[in-house]
Enzyme design. Structure first.
Site, PDB file in Angstrom:
ATOM      1  N   ALA A 158       1.020  -1.105  -0.058  1.00  0.00           N
ATOM      2  CA  ALA A 158       0.050  -0.124   0.014  1.00  0.00           C
ATOM      3  C   ALA A 158       0.991   1.341   0.059  1.00  0.00           C
ATOM      4  O   ALA A 158       1.868   1.164   0.518  1.00  0.00           O
ATOM      5  CB  ALA A 158      -1.002  -0.023   1.102  1.00  0.00           C
TER       6      ALA A 158
ATOM      7  N   GLY B 233       0.569  -4.990   1.168  1.00  0.00           N
ATOM      8  CA  GLY B 233      -0.818  -5.137   0.276  1.00  0.00           C
ATOM      9  C   GLY B 233      -0.374  -5.768  -1.175  1.00  0.00           C
ATOM     10  O   GLY B 233      -1.186  -6.144  -1.925  1.00  0.00           O
TER      11      GLY B 233
ATOM     12  N   GLU C  94      -0.533  -9.353  -0.591  1.00  0.00           N
ATOM     13  CA  GLU C  94      -2.048  -9.812  -0.043  1.00  0.00           C
ATOM     14  C   GLU C  94      -2.940  -9.817  -1.359  1.00  0.00           C
ATOM     15  O   GLU C  94      -3.796 -10.531  -1.773  1.00  0.00           O
ATOM     16  CB  GLU C  94      -2.536  -8.654   0.799  1.00  0.00           C
ATOM     17  CG  GLU C  94      -1.777  -8.854   2.134  1.00  0.00           C
ATOM     18  CD  GLU C  94      -1.895  -7.550   3.297  1.00  0.00           C
ATOM     19  OE1 GLU C  94      -1.922  -6.506   2.639  1.00  0.00           O
ATOM     20  OE2 GLU C  94      -2.291  -7.915   4.350  1.00  0.00           O
TER      21      GLU C  94
ATOM     22  N   GLU D 155       4.835  -5.119   6.918  1.00  0.00           N
ATOM     23  CA  GLU D 155       4.208  -3.915   7.766  1.00  0.00           C
ATOM     24  C   GLU D 155       4.621  -3.804   9.209  1.00  0.00           C
ATOM     25  O   GLU D 155       4.763  -2.623   9.496  1.00  0.00           O
ATOM     26  CB  GLU D 155       2.706  -4.521   7.789  1.00  0.00           C
ATOM     27  CG  GLU D 155       2.077  -4.170   6.371  1.00  0.00           C
ATOM     28  CD  GLU D 155       1.911  -5.604   5.642  1.00  0.00           C
ATOM     29  OE1 GLU D 155       2.716  -6.486   6.057  1.00  0.00           O
ATOM     30  OE2 GLU D 155       1.171  -5.615   4.776  1.00  0.00           O
TER      31      GLU D 155
HETATM   32  C1  HXC Z   1       5.106   4.437  -1.188  1.00  0.00           C
HETATM   33  C2  HXC Z   1       7.022   3.543  -2.046  1.00  0.00           C
HETATM   34  C3  HXC Z   1       6.543   2.173  -1.688  1.00  0.00           C
HETATM   35  C4  HXC Z   1       5.559   2.149  -0.970  1.00  0.00           C
HETATM   36  C5  HXC Z   1       8.365   1.920  -2.547  1.00  0.00           C
HETATM   37  N1  HXC Z   1       8.005   3.262  -2.774  1.00  0.00           N
HETATM   38  N2  HXC Z   1       7.680   1.071  -1.843  1.00  0.00           N
HETATM   39  N3  HXC Z   1       6.268   4.555  -2.128  1.00  0.00           N
HETATM   40  N4  HXC Z   1       4.463   3.225  -0.755  1.00  0.00           N
HETATM   41  N5  HXC Z   1       4.780   0.918  -0.264  1.00  0.00           N
HETATM   42  C6  HXC Z   1       8.935   4.361  -3.545  1.00  0.00           C
HETATM   43  C7  HXC Z   1      10.212   4.753  -2.727  1.00  0.00           C
HETATM   44  O1  HXC Z   1       9.786   5.753  -1.790  1.00  0.00           O
HETATM   45  C8  HXC Z   1      10.990   5.271  -3.856  1.00  0.00           C
HETATM   46  O2  HXC Z   1      10.316   6.651  -4.341  1.00  0.00           O
HETATM   47  C9  HXC Z   1      10.740   4.379  -4.983  1.00  0.00           C
HETATM   48  O3  HXC Z   1       9.359   3.688  -4.549  1.00  0.00           O
HETATM   49  C10 HXC Z   1      11.722   3.458  -5.111  1.00  0.00           C
HETATM   50  O4  HXC Z   1      11.958   2.413  -4.176  1.00  0.00           O
HETATM   51  P1  HXC Z   1      13.397   2.499  -3.324  1.00  0.00           P
HETATM   52  O5  HXC Z   1      12.953   2.203  -1.799  1.00  0.00           O
HETATM   53  O6  HXC Z   1      14.505   3.641  -3.673  1.00  0.00           O
HETATM   54  O7  HXC Z   1      13.655   1.174  -4.053  1.00  0.00           O
HETATM   55  P2  HXC Z   1      14.808   0.083  -3.651  1.00  0.00           P
HETATM   56  O8  HXC Z   1      15.847   0.525  -2.876  1.00  0.00           O
HETATM   57  O9  HXC Z   1      14.922  -1.093  -4.524  1.00  0.00           O
HETATM   58  O10 HXC Z   1      13.963  -0.673  -2.405  1.00  0.00           O
HETATM   59  C11 HXC Z   1      12.792  -1.505  -2.866  1.00  0.00           C
HETATM   60  C12 HXC Z   1      11.970  -1.899  -1.552  1.00  0.00           C
HETATM   61  C13 HXC Z   1      11.806  -0.574  -0.576  1.00  0.00           C
HETATM   62  C14 HXC Z   1      12.795  -2.741  -0.630  1.00  0.00           C
HETATM   63  C15 HXC Z   1      10.685  -2.511  -2.117  1.00  0.00           C
HETATM   64  O11 HXC Z   1      11.196   0.290  -1.584  1.00  0.00           O
HETATM   65  C16 HXC Z   1      10.632  -0.811   0.429  1.00  0.00           C
HETATM   66  O12 HXC Z   1      10.956  -1.412   1.388  1.00  0.00           O
HETATM   67  N6  HXC Z   1       9.373  -0.412   0.236  1.00  0.00           N
HETATM   68  C17 HXC Z   1       8.525  -0.613   1.195  1.00  0.00           C
HETATM   69  C18 HXC Z   1       7.695  -1.782   1.226  1.00  0.00           C
HETATM   70  C19 HXC Z   1       6.585  -2.022   2.482  1.00  0.00           C
HETATM   71  O13 HXC Z   1       7.022  -1.592   3.562  1.00  0.00           O
HETATM   72  N7  HXC Z   1       5.597  -2.489   2.161  1.00  0.00           N
HETATM   73  C20 HXC Z   1       4.457  -2.302   2.702  1.00  0.00           C
HETATM   74  C21 HXC Z   1       3.615  -1.108   2.956  1.00  0.00           C
HETATM   75  S1  HXC Z   1       2.471  -1.276   4.027  1.00  0.00           S
HETATM   76  P3  HXC Z   1      11.546   7.832  -4.417  1.00  0.00           P
HETATM   77  O14 HXC Z   1      10.495   9.039  -4.589  1.00  0.00           O
HETATM   78  O15 HXC Z   1      12.241   7.996  -3.052  1.00  0.00           O
HETATM   79  O16 HXC Z   1      12.325   7.533  -5.870  1.00  0.00           O
HETATM   80  C22 HXC Z   1       1.247  -2.096   3.495  1.00  0.00           C
HETATM   81  C23 HXC Z   1      -0.016  -2.110   4.300  1.00  0.00           C
HETATM   82  C24 HXC Z   1      -0.944  -3.180   3.982  1.00  0.00           C
HETATM   83  O17 HXC Z   1       1.322  -2.760   2.365  1.00  0.00           O
HETATM   84  C25 HXC Z   1      -2.028  -3.298   4.503  1.00  0.00           C
HETATM   85  C26 HXC Z   1      -3.342  -3.087   3.848  1.00  0.00           C
HETATM   86  C27 HXC Z   1      -3.152  -3.124   2.221  1.00  0.00           C
END
Ligand code: HXC
Length: 261
Positions: free
Chosen positions: A68, A112, A115, A135
């Site tokens: 998400a 998400g 999921e 998460e």
């Molecule tokens: C918003 C996101 C994002 C996310 C990545 N980006 N994931 N933006 N929401 N979930 C954005 C980053 O901010 C970045 O933007 C760009 O995408 C590239 O990501 P990087 O981090 O620079 O890439 P990388 O170093 O290759 O790392 C990849 C990654 C990392 C390991 C996937 O991005 C990451 O850990 N993302 C978050 C994963 C996460 O926590 N997901 C769960 C979310 S909570 P900029 O502008 O800086 O270039 C969730 C809740 C579920 O899903 C509940 C209901 C659905």
């Protein structure tokens, strides 16, 4: 129809396969409200189109979806999330899809994103796929069914480890654990998914939909009730033209020509 956050195209003989590609490359396909709205509309239109027998949901080679959208979630309070029933409208559309839907997953399928892949009927994973429910690292927990669906897919111990630590799972581990139906080279992912979808499209559409409904019932009821449901649905298939054609074709040693009725 043109969308801002997804791409749609049809493939296969007679255009029977609807392909939806998540398309927010700048955010690794993070799932925001606008994307979820687009996805819901695309699914509505494929479900309404009698020519579509199977749907493929995919992303890019780098990310199916990295979760998400964290920037959209960050400002929300409990009251905001509760009042708007956050992660409900639209999100559940995927699991309510009546036609077969294949998740073709390359790269990150996190939070998400994982999921959403699990809401599909099967996951075909590219060899670079990474699945996870991270998460916990954000000070929250999975909210789109991760604690329930991942546990049903991979069992309690592995689900606990992934959800409590945020560890990601490789494609090979996902296949071994029963999360992915198979692993294919990343460059062949879409072609492999289209191959599976083509096989489904050649079969009787009402039968693939009924079979899907029966399998999904296994997640929602007792064994005895599930078997009873399946038995009644099986009986009902005897009323269709496709049953008559399928069995006649076998006996006449020819290929069945299903009319989807
Ligand atoms: C918003 C996101 C994002 C996310 C990545 N980006 N994931 N933006 N929401 N979930 C954005 C980053 O901010 C970045 O933007 C760009 O995408 C590239 O990501 P990087 O981090 O620079 O890439 P990388 O170093 O290759 O790392 C990849 C990654 C990392 C390991 C996937 O991005 C990451 O850990 N993302 C978050 C994963 C996460 O926590 N997901 C769960 C979310 S909570 P900029 O502008 O800086 O270039 C969730 C809740 C579920 O899903 C509940 C209901 C659905």
């Amino acid at each position: 129809m043109a969308y801002e956050n997804i791409l749609v195209e049809t493939k296969g003989a007679g255009g029977g396969i609807g392909i939806i590609t998540l398309d927010r490359p700048e955010a690794l396909n993070a799932l925001n409200a606008a994307l979820i709205t687009d996805l819901g509309q695309a699914l509505d239109s494929y479900e309404a189109d009698e020519n579509i027998g199977c749907i493929i949901l995919t992303g890019s080679n780098k990310a199916f979806a990295a979760g998400a959208d964290i920037s959209e979630m960050a400002p929300k309070s409990f009251m905001d999330a509760y009042r708007e029933n956050f992660i409900t409208d639209g999100w559940e559309r995927v699991s309510q899809c009546r036609k077969p839907i294949i998740a073709a997953v390359a790269g990150f399928a996190l939070g998400g994103g994982c999921e959403m892949a699990m809401m599909c009927d099967m996951i075909i994973a590219a060899d670079n796929a990474k699945f996870g429910q991270p998460e916990i690292n954000l000070g929250v927990i999975p909210g789109a069914g991760g604690t329930q669906r991942l546990t049903r897919f991979v069992g309690k111990s592995k689900a606990m480890e992934m959800i409590l630590t945020g560890r990601m799972m490789s494609a090979e581990e996902a296949e071994r654990a029963g999360l992915a139906s198979r692993v294919v080279p990343v460059d062949d992912l879409l072609e492999e998914a289209i191959g599976v979808a083509e096989k489904i499209c050649k079969l009787s559409q009402p039968m693939t939909m009924i079979a899907k409904e029966c399998v999904n019932r296994a997640y929602e009821t007792t064994l005895a009730e599930g078997v009873r449901f399946e038995r009644r649905m099986f009986h009902s298939t005897f009323s269709t033209e496709d049953k008559a054609e399928g069995m006649a074709a076998f006996l006449e040693k020819r290929t069945a020509k299903f009319k989807h009725r």
